[in-house]
Write a protein that holds these residues in place. Structure first.
Motif, PDB file in Angstrom:
ATOM      1  N   GLY A 196      42.137  10.863  36.743  1.00  0.00           N
ATOM      2  CA  GLY A 196      41.813  10.407  35.636  1.00  0.00           C
ATOM      3  C   GLY A 196      40.566  10.851  34.767  1.00  0.00           C
ATOM      4  N   ARG A 197      40.361  12.081  35.393  1.00  0.00           N
ATOM      5  CA  ARG A 197      39.562  13.008  34.499  1.00  0.00           C
ATOM      6  C   ARG A 197      39.866  14.638  34.720  1.00  0.00           C
ATOM      7  NH1 ARG A 197      35.811  10.611  38.679  1.00  0.00           N
ATOM      8  NH2 ARG A 197      35.403  12.273  39.892  1.00  0.00           N
ATOM      9  N   LEU A 198      41.020  14.779  34.292  1.00  0.00           N
ATOM     10  CA  LEU A 198      41.486  16.322  34.381  1.00  0.00           C
ATOM     11  C   LEU A 198      41.041  17.088  33.646  1.00  0.00           C
ATOM     12  CD1 LEU A 198      45.205  15.159  34.531  1.00  0.00           C
ATOM     13  CD2 LEU A 198      43.826  16.000  36.565  1.00  0.00           C
ATOM     14  N   PRO A 199      40.594  18.446  34.242  1.00  0.00           N
ATOM     15  CA  PRO A 199      39.992  19.468  33.492  1.00  0.00           C
ATOM     16  C   PRO A 199      41.328  20.101  32.902  1.00  0.00           C
ATOM     17  CG  PRO A 199      39.891  20.142  35.766  1.00  0.00           C
ATOM     18  CD  PRO A 199      40.323  18.442  35.647  1.00  0.00           C
ATOM     19  N   ALA A 200      40.955  20.912  31.831  1.00  0.00           N
ATOM     20  CA  ALA A 200      42.020  21.829  31.219  1.00  0.00           C
ATOM     21  C   ALA A 200      42.801  22.770  32.254  1.00  0.00           C
ATOM     22  CB  ALA A 200      41.801  22.195  29.894  1.00  0.00           C
ATOM     23  N   PRO A 201      43.885  22.634  32.574  1.00  0.00           N
ATOM     24  CA  PRO A 201      44.569  23.793  33.356  1.00  0.00           C
ATOM     25  C   PRO A 201      44.318  25.270  32.805  1.00  0.00           C
ATOM     26  CG  PRO A 201      46.410  22.768  31.995  1.00  0.00           C
ATOM     27  CD  PRO A 201      44.941  21.760  31.949  1.00  0.00           C
ATOM     28  N   ALA A 202      44.640  26.308  33.591  1.00  0.00           N
ATOM     29  CA  ALA A 202      44.506  27.657  33.166  1.00  0.00           C
ATOM     30  C   ALA A 202      45.092  28.040  31.753  1.00  0.00           C
ATOM     31  CB  ALA A 202      44.820  28.501  34.084  1.00  0.00           C
ATOM     32  N   GLN A 203      46.512  27.321  31.852  1.00  0.00           N
ATOM     33  CA  GLN A 203      47.247  27.545  30.631  1.00  0.00           C
ATOM     34  C   GLN A 203      46.583  27.139  29.361  1.00  0.00           C
ATOM     35  OE1 GLN A 203      48.220  26.370  33.511  1.00  0.00           O
ATOM     36  NE2 GLN A 203      49.741  27.521  34.427  1.00  0.00           N
ATOM     37  N   PRO A 208      39.397  23.865  22.961  1.00  0.00           N
ATOM     38  CA  PRO A 208      38.147  23.642  22.910  1.00  0.00           C
ATOM     39  C   PRO A 208      37.777  22.602  23.798  1.00  0.00           C
ATOM     40  CG  PRO A 208      38.780  24.116  20.754  1.00  0.00           C
ATOM     41  CD  PRO A 208      40.103  24.034  21.642  1.00  0.00           C
ATOM     42  N   ASP A 209      36.539  22.370  24.361  1.00  0.00           N
ATOM     43  CA  ASP A 209      36.082  21.589  25.308  1.00  0.00           C
ATOM     44  C   ASP A 209      36.169  20.239  24.862  1.00  0.00           C
ATOM     45  OD1 ASP A 209      36.056  23.354  27.369  1.00  0.00           O
ATOM     46  OD2 ASP A 209      34.096  23.549  27.297  1.00  0.00           O
ATOM     47  N   ALA A 210      35.487  19.894  23.678  1.00  0.00           N
ATOM     48  CA  ALA A 210      35.383  18.816  22.944  1.00  0.00           C
ATOM     49  C   ALA A 210      36.847  18.095  22.751  1.00  0.00           C
ATOM     50  CB  ALA A 210      34.696  18.913  21.660  1.00  0.00           C
ATOM     51  N   VAL A 211      37.679  19.002  22.329  1.00  0.00           N
ATOM     52  CA  VAL A 211      38.930  18.536  21.854  1.00  0.00           C
ATOM     53  C   VAL A 211      39.759  18.158  23.282  1.00  0.00           C
ATOM     54  CG1 VAL A 211      41.550  19.074  21.228  1.00  0.00           C
ATOM     55  CG2 VAL A 211      39.455  19.981  19.822  1.00  0.00           C
ATOM     56  N   TRP A 212      39.648  18.857  24.348  1.00  0.00           N
ATOM     57  CA  TRP A 212      40.017  18.500  25.614  1.00  0.00           C
ATOM     58  C   TRP A 212      39.626  17.278  25.970  1.00  0.00           C
ATOM     59  CZ3 TRP A 212      44.677  19.258  28.077  1.00  0.00           C
ATOM     60  CH2 TRP A 212      44.592  18.680  29.435  1.00  0.00           C
ATOM     61  N   SER A 213      38.347  17.094  26.187  1.00  0.00           N
ATOM     62  CA  SER A 213      37.465  16.015  26.670  1.00  0.00           C
ATOM     63  C   SER A 213      38.312  14.706  25.828  1.00  0.00           C
ATOM     64  CB  SER A 213      36.184  15.891  26.580  1.00  0.00           C
ATOM     65  OG  SER A 213      35.532  17.207  27.222  1.00  0.00           O
ATOM     66  N   ALA A 214      38.225  14.693  24.592  1.00  0.00           N
ATOM     67  CA  ALA A 214      38.943  13.584  23.777  1.00  0.00           C
ATOM     68  C   ALA A 214      40.118  13.202  24.293  1.00  0.00           C
ATOM     69  CB  ALA A 214      38.787  13.802  22.409  1.00  0.00           C
ATOM     70  N   ALA A 215      41.010  14.262  24.500  1.00  0.00           N
ATOM     71  CA  ALA A 215      42.455  13.933  24.752  1.00  0.00           C
ATOM     72  C   ALA A 215      42.386  13.691  26.197  1.00  0.00           C
ATOM     73  CB  ALA A 215      43.397  14.970  24.620  1.00  0.00           C
ATOM     74  N   CYS A 216      41.634  14.097  27.002  1.00  0.00           N
ATOM     75  CA  CYS A 216      41.627  13.910  28.651  1.00  0.00           C
ATOM     76  C   CYS A 216      41.457  12.316  28.822  1.00  0.00           C
ATOM     77  CB  CYS A 216      40.571  14.479  29.334  1.00  0.00           C
ATOM     78  SG  CYS A 216      40.595  14.358  31.213  1.00  0.00           S
ATOM     79  N   SER A 217      40.759  11.669  28.286  1.00  0.00           N
ATOM     80  CA  SER A 217      40.399  10.031  28.662  1.00  0.00           C
ATOM     81  C   SER A 217      41.723   9.520  28.497  1.00  0.00           C
ATOM     82  CB  SER A 217      39.232   9.669  27.677  1.00  0.00           C
ATOM     83  OG  SER A 217      39.781   9.730  26.298  1.00  0.00           O
ATOM     84  N   VAL A 218      42.643   9.901  27.622  1.00  0.00           N
ATOM     85  CA  VAL A 218      43.989   9.134  27.408  1.00  0.00           C
ATOM     86  C   VAL A 218      44.993   9.711  28.470  1.00  0.00           C
ATOM     87  CG1 VAL A 218      45.837   8.796  25.926  1.00  0.00           C
ATOM     88  CG2 VAL A 218      43.505   8.765  25.068  1.00  0.00           C
ATOM     89  N   LEU A 219      44.891  10.976  28.426  1.00  0.00           N
ATOM     90  CA  LEU A 219      45.880  11.925  29.186  1.00  0.00           C
ATOM     91  C   LEU A 219      45.812  11.427  30.738  1.00  0.00           C
ATOM     92  CD1 LEU A 219      48.339  13.882  29.339  1.00  0.00           C
ATOM     93  CD2 LEU A 219      46.448  15.924  29.513  1.00  0.00           C
ATOM     94  N   GLY A 220      44.545  11.786  31.072  1.00  0.00           N
ATOM     95  CA  GLY A 220      44.091  11.268  32.787  1.00  0.00           C
ATOM     96  C   GLY A 220      44.492  10.000  33.014  1.00  0.00           C
ATOM     97  N   THR A 221      44.363   9.031  32.232  1.00  0.00           N
ATOM     98  CA  THR A 221      44.343   7.553  32.449  1.00  0.00           C
ATOM     99  C   THR A 221      46.116   7.392  32.533  1.00  0.00           C
ATOM    100  OG1 THR A 221      42.421   6.878  31.394  1.00  0.00           O
ATOM    101  CG2 THR A 221      43.944   5.350  31.971  1.00  0.00           C
TER     102      THR A 221
END
Length: 470
Positions: A196-203, A208-221
């Motif tokens: 539910g709270r995935l870090p960005a994969p190496a690829q 940017p961390d801020a962009v990934w964090s925003a997307a992660c809440s939706v993507l991880g869920t």
């Protein structure tokens, strides 16, 4: 008595080109159901206990999937000698996973019942992959695939006596295990939380961390919901809120699986199959008729921030905010795996990491609580490195130097970071680590570069790639 085909009814020859195992196991679309396999594995009490004690899910949820898929490819597609080496590596790796769970029960990664369950969940994932993809396997093909998978299990060291002999017996075993043996313990909770709270994969490290964090809440869920949708209904109920599937999730899952199946029929082999599988499949067809550099040292960076970054990204593998033996055991495991060490060399690697852990406890654990927190490690890093830590870095560098010539060349380095990475980047790394400018990276120079990175005095792209990836 069942008249379902037994393993002896099919060929005893290990599955090769043209087998159902070769056709289905190495496909990228196995990602649609491998999450189910990993959750069901972790739900086994023995596996779950190991996850609670040794898990790095919180910090590196992608790594377990990556290593699982790579190991499956090695066990199935490689030649016999390489398959045996991979099986031996797995036995050594699991031999290091042992302890006592919260109920006081001893657990071991070599528990034969747990090994059988883990292996057979992959068969279940392949069958479900085909079912969800719209190309279900009938009973005859399932029996053929199951017989092949028993042979793969025996190759990897799973006792034949622990695996049901027929497909029908397997189905009874699977249902009974899900109903009576699996738990919804802390290991599963930890895994689902990580999804539910995935870090960005190496690829996707460029995001940017801020962009990934925003997307992660939706993507991880969404990923967690899709994984839950693949689980057996009876087990989803046991998970309670964590097992609930939002409306429309199953339709999305069906669409994704069918799209992946159609793409697999249209795209070339190198896109349909994972890299190792694609390589061996292409080689067999041909017989029938090819990173980042080691980061340059940045002396201008804030030392405290650089050290904190190294502590979080590289050392704290379990993600619990402190250093303990499971963190260092995870580091030993990753290096041993990527360098494909022989048994004796792997034992030496683990011993060197354990010696450093003993040194850390003796010199850095100021409050004697059995772990080393970030502040305690900072005090240690500001002083001279201990003998065990220095010896460990030499041990790692020596392991990278496979031909033992005292230098790390591009071929040695490729074993650590991957031979498919651009050679120009490896050349760039050589210039960065070659501190005396003689055009050669020695074992000592490599060890010093590792030591400086672990102490937070330099940023290592290599360690970030090998140890900091999710």
């Amino acid at each position: 008595m069942s008249d379902a085909p037994r393993m002896s009814d099919h060929t005893e020859r290990f599955p090769g080109a043209g087998s159902l195992s070769w056709r289905y196991c190495g496909q990228w679309r196995l990602l649609t159901t491998i999450g189910r396999a990993i959750v069901l594995e972790t739900a086994h009490p023995v596996v779950g206990a190991g996850v609670v004690e040794f898990s790095t899910y919180r910090r590196h949820p992608w790594r377990r999937i990556e290593q699982t898929l790579l190991s499956l490819q090695r066990l199935l597609y490689q030649d016999e000698a390489d398959r045996e080496r991979e099986a031996a590596r797995l036995r050594r790796l699991h031999g290091h996973i042992k302890g006592v769970d919260a109920q006081g029960q001893a657990f071991s990664g070599l528990d034969p019942q747990a090994q059988a369950w883990v292996h057979l969940t992959v068969f279940d994932a392949m069958v479900l992959m085909c079912e969800l993809g719209g190309d279900p396997l009938d009973d005859e093909r399932q029996a053929e695939l199951y017989a092949e998978w028993l042979l793969v299990g025996r190759q990897s060291g799973v006792p034949a006596s622990e695996m049901p002999a027929t497909l029908e017996e397997y189905r009874v075993y699977f249902d009974e295990t899900v109903r009576e043996r699996l738990t919804a313990g802390h290991g599963v909770e930890q895994l689902l939380d990580a999804l539910g709270r995935l870090p960005a994969p190496a690829q996707l490290s460029f995001v940017p961390d801020a962009v990934w964090s925003a997307a992660c809440s939706v993507l991880g869920t969404g990923i967690r919901a899709l994984v839950a949708a693949t689980l057996p209904p009876s087990y989803r109920e046991r998970l309670g809120e964590r097992g609930k599937v939002p409306f429309g999730t199953e339709a999305v899952l069906s669409l994704a699986c069918r799209t992946a199946a159609v793409a697999g029929d249209l795209l070339p082999t190198r896109w349909v199959y994972m890299p190792l599988a694609a390589t061996y499949i292409a080689a067999k067809r041909e017989a029938g008729r090819g990173l980042r550099r080691f980061g340059a040292r940045d002396r201008s960076a804030d030392p405290a921030a650089q050290l904190a970054d190294a502590f979080v990204r590289i050392l704290d593998q379990t993600g619990d905010g402190v250093l303990s033996w499971p963190d260092l055991a995870a580091l030993a495991r990753v290096f041993s795996d990527r360098l494909d060490l022989a048994a004796v060399d792997e034992e030496v690697m683990y011993a060197a990491f354990h010696a450093w852990w003993d040194e850390l406890r003796a010199t850095a654990d100021a409050n004697h609580d059995g772990v080393v927190d970030a502040d305690e490690y900072r005090v240690l890093a500001e002083a001279a490195p201990g003998a065990a830590m220095a010896a460990l870095m030499v041990r790692v560098a020596t392991a990278v130097d496979r031909d033992g010539d005292g230098r790390i060349d591009q071929a040695d380095y490729a074993r650590l970071i991957g031979s498919d990475l651009a050679s120009t980047r490896r050349i760039g790394w050589l210039h960065a680590v070659d501190t005396d400018g003689d055009g050669m990276v020695t074992v000592e120079e490599f060890a010093e570069a590792l030591r400086e990175s672990v102490l937070g005095r330099a940023r290592s792209d290599t360690l970030d790639y090998v140890l900091g990836r999710a």
